[in-house]
Design an enzyme around this catalytic site. Structure first.
Site, PDB file in Angstrom:
ATOM      1  N   ASP A   1       0.882  -1.167   0.000  1.00  0.00           N
ATOM      2  CA  ASP A   1       0.000   0.000   0.000  1.00  0.00           C
ATOM      3  C   ASP A   1       0.922   1.220   0.000  1.00  0.00           C
ATOM      4  OD1 ASP A   1      -2.487   1.523   0.379  1.00  0.00           O
ATOM      5  OD2 ASP A   1      -1.764   1.891   2.403  1.00  0.00           O
ATOM      6  N   SER A   2       0.311   2.387  -0.171  1.00  0.00           N
ATOM      7  CA  SER A   2       1.107   3.616  -0.100  1.00  0.00           C
ATOM      8  C   SER A   2       1.635   3.853   1.319  1.00  0.00           C
ATOM      9  CB  SER A   2       0.257   4.811  -0.522  1.00  0.00           C
ATOM     10  OG  SER A   2      -0.823   4.961   0.395  1.00  0.00           O
TER      11      SER A   2
ATOM     12  N   TYR B   1      -0.710   8.151  -2.626  1.00  0.00           N
ATOM     13  CA  TYR B   1      -0.821   7.776  -4.035  1.00  0.00           C
ATOM     14  C   TYR B   1      -2.028   8.469  -4.680  1.00  0.00           C
ATOM     15  CZ  TYR B   1       2.439   3.723  -3.814  1.00  0.00           C
ATOM     16  OH  TYR B   1       3.527   2.906  -3.712  1.00  0.00           O
ATOM     17  N   GLY B   2      -3.042   8.735  -3.860  1.00  0.00           N
ATOM     18  CA  GLY B   2      -4.341   9.155  -4.393  1.00  0.00           C
ATOM     19  C   GLY B   2      -4.351  10.479  -5.121  1.00  0.00           C
TER      20      GLY B   2
ATOM     21  N   CYS C   1      -4.348  -1.629  -1.899  1.00  0.00           N
ATOM     22  CA  CYS C   1      -4.531  -0.198  -2.126  1.00  0.00           C
ATOM     23  C   CYS C   1      -5.467  -0.054  -3.319  1.00  0.00           C
ATOM     24  CB  CYS C   1      -3.170   0.427  -2.432  1.00  0.00           C
ATOM     25  SG  CYS C   1      -3.243   2.135  -2.977  1.00  0.00           S
ATOM     26  N   ASN C   2      -6.528   0.712  -3.141  1.00  0.00           N
ATOM     27  CA  ASN C   2      -7.481   0.896  -4.238  1.00  0.00           C
ATOM     28  C   ASN C   2      -6.871   1.686  -5.389  1.00  0.00           C
ATOM     29  OD1 ASN C   2     -10.519   0.201  -3.131  1.00  0.00           O
ATOM     30  ND2 ASN C   2      -9.095   0.730  -1.524  1.00  0.00           N
TER      31      ASN C   2
ATOM     32  N   GLU D   1      -2.372   8.717   8.177  1.00  0.00           N
ATOM     33  CA  GLU D   1      -0.911   8.608   8.137  1.00  0.00           C
ATOM     34  C   GLU D   1      -0.256   9.356   9.300  1.00  0.00           C
ATOM     35  OE1 GLU D   1       1.297   6.951   5.851  1.00  0.00           O
ATOM     36  OE2 GLU D   1      -0.494   5.897   5.188  1.00  0.00           O
TER      37      GLU D   1
ATOM     38  N   CYS E   1     -10.987   3.040  -0.058  1.00  0.00           N
ATOM     39  CA  CYS E   1      -9.578   3.340   0.185  1.00  0.00           C
ATOM     40  C   CYS E   1      -9.239   2.565   1.446  1.00  0.00           C
ATOM     41  CB  CYS E   1      -9.371   4.838   0.397  1.00  0.00           C
ATOM     42  SG  CYS E   1      -7.719   5.247   1.029  1.00  0.00           S
ATOM     43  N   THR E   2      -8.144   1.836   1.409  1.00  0.00           N
ATOM     44  CA  THR E   2      -7.858   0.933   2.534  1.00  0.00           C
ATOM     45  C   THR E   2      -7.502   1.676   3.819  1.00  0.00           C
ATOM     46  OG1 THR E   2      -5.608   0.650   1.653  1.00  0.00           O
ATOM     47  CG2 THR E   2      -7.248  -1.052   1.120  1.00  0.00           C
ATOM     48  N   HIS E   3      -7.261   2.983   3.732  1.00  0.00           N
ATOM     49  CA  HIS E   3      -7.043   3.765   4.949  1.00  0.00           C
ATOM     50  C   HIS E   3      -8.356   4.034   5.705  1.00  0.00           C
ATOM     51  CE1 HIS E   3      -3.153   4.722   3.109  1.00  0.00           C
ATOM     52  NE2 HIS E   3      -2.784   5.340   4.223  1.00  0.00           N
TER      53      HIS E   3
END
Ligand code: DGL
Length: 263
Positions: free
Chosen positions: A3-4, A35-36, A67-68, A146, A178-180
């Site tokens: 993932d990012s 990344y988004g 990560c989407n 983050e 979004c995986t976050h």
């Protein structure tokens, strides 16, 4: 799995719980997150670099794009470039949100890159051409996660502003695309209302992974011990370990540095 940054740890948690005997290498590309907001071709380059590194250095048998944004940018290319099976998070999430919705009016929130890629509407149309999905980009939410900020007035305020179109649309199920975002589930639920079912792609992706391992006869045998879990970060490894262990749990004891640009 990569993932990012920390978001893919939601997928890692689900995979570790469902498949406790599998070894896992997780890379958080924290030096280059988010990344988004990057152009998709750049996310594609990062994803290919990471995928090749995980195959060459760790001989992974399968790659999960946790990560989407990277799934939207790179899933097809990863599948054609790498000699191993590759699982993304978009299709499992779409399947889950379609079955969670009773009214057929469902939505997805995601990064700008994912929404602009139209990967979600395409995935919905591929499963059921008669259906559509309400999409809403949420720039800024990832940065809170983050920084380890998952509650409080600042993030609540931003969520209220960003999620207004979702509230207006009247969806009854909302995919956290979004995986976050599962780390912000409480803020998101308070904002859109408790009657909206929140769907995370983490569990669905773990189930898809388990099915694929069974189909391909790639399961790690049960040797009476749990799998080994290794964590890599392209940014500050101490900061990654500190926040990562808080978000993932006791499996994340330490992390190694991986420098992008070198194999
Ligand atoms: N967690 C990622 C996703 O699922 C990306 C977040 C970001 O780096 O912008 O899209």
């Amino acid at each position: 799995m990569f993932d990012s940054g920390f978001g893919g740890l939601t997928v890692a948690r689900a995979v570790i719980d469902l498949l406790p005997h599998e070894d896992l290498v997780y890379l958080g590309d924290t030096a280059r997150y988010p990344y988004g907001s990057r152009p998709l071709p750049e996310v594609l380059d990062f994803s290919l670099e990471i995928g090749r590194m995980l195959v060459d250095r760790f001989a992974v048998k399968l790659l999960v794009v946790a990560c989407n944004t990277a799934t939207a940018a790179a899933l097809d290319s990863l599948r054609s470039e790498l000699p191993i099976p590759v699982v993304g998070v978009i299709e499992p999430g779409v399947t889950a949100v379609i079955s969670a919705s009773r009214t057929g009016n469902f939505g997805v929130i995601a990064t700008v890159g994912t929404v602009e890629s139209k990967a979600y509407p395409h995935a919905v149309a591929a499963i059921d051409p008669g259906r559509s999905i309400v999409s809403c980009a949420c720039p800024g939410l990832v940065e809170f996660v983050e920084r380890g900020v998952i509650s409080g007035s600042e993030v609540e305020l931003l969520a209220r502003r960003l999620l207004a179109p979702i509230v207006e649309s009247g969806v009854d199920a909302l995919l956290l695309g979004c995986t976050h975002y599962p780390y912000l589930a409480r803020v998101i639920a308070d904002t859109v209302g408790r009657h909206v079912v929140l769907v995370s792609s983490a569990d669905e992706t773990a189930f898809a992974l388990a099915d694929l391992l069974t189909d391909l006869e790639l399961h790690h045998p049960d040797l009476g011990r749990s799998g080994r879990h290794r964590f890599l970060s392209s940014g500050d490894v101490r900061a990654f370990t500190r926040l990562g262990s808080r978000l993932l749990g006791p499996e994340l004891v330490d992390a190694e540095l991986w420098a992008p640009g070198r194999a």
